[in-house]
Write a protein that holds these residues in place. Structure first.
Motif, mmCIF file in Angstrom:
data_model
loop_
_atom_site.group_PDB
_atom_site.id
_atom_site.type_symbol
_atom_site.label_atom_id
_atom_site.label_comp_id
_atom_site.label_asym_id
_atom_site.label_seq_id
_atom_site.Cartn_x
_atom_site.Cartn_y
_atom_site.Cartn_z
ATOM 1 N N ARG A 299 -11.656 -3.668 -10.439
ATOM 2 C CA ARG A 299 -10.780 -2.524 -10.169
ATOM 3 C C ARG A 299 -11.394 -1.593 -9.118
ATOM 4 O O ARG A 299 -10.663 -0.991 -8.332
ATOM 5 N N LYS A 300 -12.710 -1.479 -9.115
ATOM 6 C CA LYS A 300 -13.346 -0.677 -8.066
ATOM 7 C C LYS A 300 -13.112 -1.299 -6.698
ATOM 8 O O LYS A 300 -12.831 -0.601 -5.714
ATOM 9 N N LEU A 301 -13.212 -2.619 -6.616
ATOM 10 C CA LEU A 301 -12.982 -3.301 -5.347
ATOM 11 C C LEU A 301 -11.533 -3.188 -4.897
ATOM 12 O O LEU A 301 -11.244 -3.222 -3.703
ATOM 13 N N LEU A 302 -10.618 -3.064 -5.845
ATOM 14 C CA LEU A 302 -9.204 -2.913 -5.488
ATOM 15 C C LEU A 302 -8.944 -1.637 -4.685
ATOM 16 O O LEU A 302 -7.942 -1.546 -3.980
ATOM 17 N N LEU A 303 -9.845 -0.672 -4.794
ATOM 18 C CA LEU A 303 -9.675 0.564 -4.039
ATOM 19 C C LEU A 303 -9.713 0.312 -2.538
ATOM 20 O O LEU A 303 -9.175 1.104 -1.762
ATOM 21 N N ALA A 304 -10.333 -0.796 -2.121
ATOM 22 C CA ALA A 304 -10.372 -1.125 -0.693
ATOM 23 C C ALA A 304 -8.986 -1.379 -0.130
ATOM 24 O O ALA A 304 -8.768 -1.257 1.085
ATOM 25 N N LEU A 305 -8.030 -1.713 -0.990
ATOM 26 C CA LEU A 305 -6.667 -1.960 -0.521
ATOM 27 C C LEU A 305 -6.001 -0.704 0.032
ATOM 28 O O LEU A 305 -5.011 -0.802 0.756
ATOM 29 N N TYR A 306 -6.525 0.462 -0.301
ATOM 30 C CA TYR A 306 -5.943 1.691 0.241
ATOM 31 C C TYR A 306 -6.102 1.752 1.755
ATOM 32 O O TYR A 306 -5.322 2.432 2.430
ATOM 33 N N LEU A 307 -7.084 1.063 2.288
ATOM 34 C CA LEU A 307 -7.234 0.999 3.746
ATOM 35 C C LEU A 307 -6.130 0.168 4.386
ATOM 36 O O LEU A 307 -5.864 0.312 5.588
ATOM 37 N N VAL A 346 -2.347 -8.229 9.598
ATOM 38 C CA VAL A 346 -1.284 -7.316 10.022
ATOM 39 C C VAL A 346 0.052 -7.763 9.456
ATOM 40 O O VAL A 346 0.879 -6.951 9.020
ATOM 41 N N GLY A 347 0.292 -9.083 9.449
ATOM 42 C CA GLY A 347 1.534 -9.586 8.883
ATOM 43 C C GLY A 347 1.613 -9.372 7.392
ATOM 44 O O GLY A 347 2.652 -8.966 6.858
ATOM 45 N N ALA A 348 0.517 -9.627 6.682
ATOM 46 C CA ALA A 348 0.512 -9.451 5.238
ATOM 47 C C ALA A 348 0.653 -7.990 4.845
ATOM 48 O O ALA A 348 1.200 -7.671 3.785
ATOM 49 N N GLN A 349 0.169 -7.098 5.686
ATOM 50 C CA GLN A 349 0.230 -5.679 5.365
ATOM 51 C C GLN A 349 1.666 -5.166 5.265
ATOM 52 O O GLN A 349 1.933 -4.173 4.601
ATOM 53 N N THR A 350 2.593 -5.872 5.884
ATOM 54 C CA THR A 350 3.991 -5.444 5.831
ATOM 55 C C THR A 350 4.616 -5.692 4.471
ATOM 56 O O THR A 350 5.703 -5.176 4.202
ATOM 57 N N ARG A 351 3.981 -6.476 3.622
ATOM 58 C CA ARG A 351 4.495 -6.769 2.296
ATOM 59 C C ARG A 351 3.828 -5.870 1.259
ATOM 60 O O ARG A 351 2.605 -5.896 1.111
ATOM 61 N N TYR A 352 4.635 -5.125 0.553
ATOM 62 C CA TYR A 352 4.099 -4.256 -0.492
ATOM 63 C C TYR A 352 3.365 -5.066 -1.553
ATOM 64 O O TYR A 352 2.298 -4.677 -2.031
ATOM 65 N N THR A 353 3.934 -6.228 -1.942
ATOM 66 C CA THR A 353 3.376 -6.986 -3.045
ATOM 67 C C THR A 353 2.008 -7.559 -2.735
ATOM 68 O O THR A 353 1.223 -7.835 -3.650
ATOM 69 N N TYR A 354 1.701 -7.779 -1.447
ATOM 70 C CA TYR A 354 0.374 -8.293 -1.086
ATOM 71 C C TYR A 354 -0.701 -7.210 -1.198
ATOM 72 O O TYR A 354 -1.867 -7.506 -1.402
ATOM 73 N N MET A 355 -0.303 -5.979 -1.022
ATOM 74 C CA MET A 355 -1.272 -4.872 -0.990
ATOM 75 C C MET A 355 -1.150 -3.922 -2.178
ATOM 76 O O MET A 355 -1.811 -2.892 -2.207
ATOM 77 N N SER A 356 -0.314 -4.264 -3.133
ATOM 78 C CA SER A 356 -0.053 -3.329 -4.234
ATOM 79 C C SER A 356 -1.221 -3.214 -5.192
ATOM 80 O O SER A 356 -1.419 -2.184 -5.835
ATOM 81 N N GLY A 357 -1.997 -4.299 -5.337
ATOM 82 C CA GLY A 357 -3.103 -4.268 -6.292
ATOM 83 C C GLY A 357 -2.648 -4.231 -7.735
ATOM 84 O O GLY A 357 -3.413 -3.900 -8.638
ATOM 85 N N SER A 358 -1.388 -4.586 -7.979
ATOM 86 C CA SER A 358 -0.855 -4.544 -9.336
ATOM 87 C C SER A 358 -0.635 -5.929 -9.902
ATOM 88 O O SER A 358 -0.108 -6.057 -10.987
#
Length: 358
Positions: A299-307, A346-358
């Motif tokens: 979960r700490k590593l998931l914080l990197a997704l905020y970038l 950059v392409g994956a960043q456009t998808r919420y589900t790839y970066m949601s961390g949920s």
């Protein structure tokens, strides 16, 4: 179906290898991250569903004539959450195609709300234990490597009792599980196994975990005290954060800093609440297993997704990636690979589900 189950259980290593190869090849499908992504994403979702079902079959492999219980409840919440993860990107792609960028957030909110309800139910049915991998892995509350436990000693005396593997995530969807091992071993059995004094006696006393009375919320808080309350607060924040994040994006838009800051604040508060349990004072009251400590690190590593989430990505991260690409461009091979990797990010960043961390 029974014949298929037997085949999967006999050839589980081959099945895992075939699934990994098929999932990896989906990233070579044409029109990835384009306007017509529905068909490639549908193929990926179908492969993910097949993978989840196969893993569920392997995890429920009978051992010595006794079936392995799946979860401390009749409904397979872990399998359900895994299937939700497999179809949520397809839901996002279809919603965006038919309802536009703004309309898709209604569907994302429904998806996150469904996962919240499933995780809350799983949290309750598990006796308020920490959710592993967002509830996709079953938390038996034991250290698999602890050979002092009767259960672990019983496993050492039995041949053929292998660990269960979680499926290998697809290349960029794995970023939503940042820090997760590609193939973690999850030795979750449903029995408390007592090794007899005479190890030559094959009889093993087994008590089904379903016969153990699950604590209520009041009894859990009364027994665990403040550490239990902190753990429960951290779990609820971890569970509810994605839904609140989507609702704020739906109201203020993905370019607003408000959803980003509120989501980060909730994650930091929940993380602080949970990491306090690692102190010696609290550890005496509520002991965390190795798998639970690994979950806190994940979960700490998931914080990197905020970038990688807007507006931070659009204002800062993307510029850093582009400058890195220009710097590495003259380097043979490395420059080419870096450019392809950044293009994929950059392409994956456009998808919420790839970066949601949920």
């Amino acid at each position: 179906m029974e014949a298929y189950k037997r085949w999967v259980r006999r050839n589980k290593e081959y099945v895992h290898s075939l699934e990994s190869l098929a999932n990896g090849m989906t990233w070579l499908l044409p029109e990835r991250f384009s306007e017509s992504e529905i068909v490639p994403e549908a193929v990926t979702s179908i492969l993910g569903i097949v993978t989840a079902v196969n893993d569920h079959i392997i995890e429920t492999t009978p051992s010595q004539g006794h079936p392995k219980p799946q979860e401390p409840s009749s409904f397979p919440y872990s399998l359900f959450l895994t299937l939700m993860k497999d179809v949520e990107t397809l839901v996002e792609v279809m919603a965006q195609h038919f309802y536009g960028d703004d309309g898709k957030w209604n569907f994302m909110a429904v998806t996150e709300a469904t996962k919240v309800l499933a995780r809350l139910a799983l949290l309750r049915n598990s006796g308020y234990k920490m959710l592993l991998q967002g509830g996709e892995s079953i938390n038996d509350g034991k250290d698999p490597n602890d050979t002092n436990q009767p259960q672990a000693r019983g496993r050492l005396l039995q041949q053929g009792r292998n660990g269960n593997f979680t499926p290998e995530g697809r290349a960029l969807s794995a970023m939503s599980r940042f820090g997760e091992n590609a193939r973690m071993i999850n030795n979750s059995t449903g029995f408390h196994m007592v090794v007899p004094h005479n190890i030559n006696n094959p009889a093993i006393i087994q008590l089904p975990e379903s016969d153990i009375k699950r604590p209520t919320l009041l009894s859990f808080l009364s027994d665990k005290g403040l550490p239990g309350g902190l753990m429960l607060m951290g779990e609820i924040m971890f569970i509810a954060r994605p839904l609140l994040y989507v609702l704020l994006i739906r109201k203020y838009g993905p370019r607003s800093w408000l959803p980003w800051f509120i989501s980060l604040t909730i994650d930091l508060m929940g993380m602080s609440s949970s990491t306090m349990l690692l102190t010696r004072h609290f550890d005496r009251k509520l002991h965390l297993s190795d798998s639970e400590k690994d979950e806190l690190r994940r979960r700490k590593l998931l914080l990197a997704l905020y970038l990688m989430r807007d507006p931070c990505f659009g204002k800062y991260t993307r510029q850093r990636l582009e400058s890195t690409e220009k710097m590495l461009e003259p380097v043979p091979v490395v420059g080419f690979l870096a450019a392809k990797l950044i293009e994929l990010l950059v392409g994956a960043q456009t998808r919420y589900t790839y970066m949601s961390g949920s």
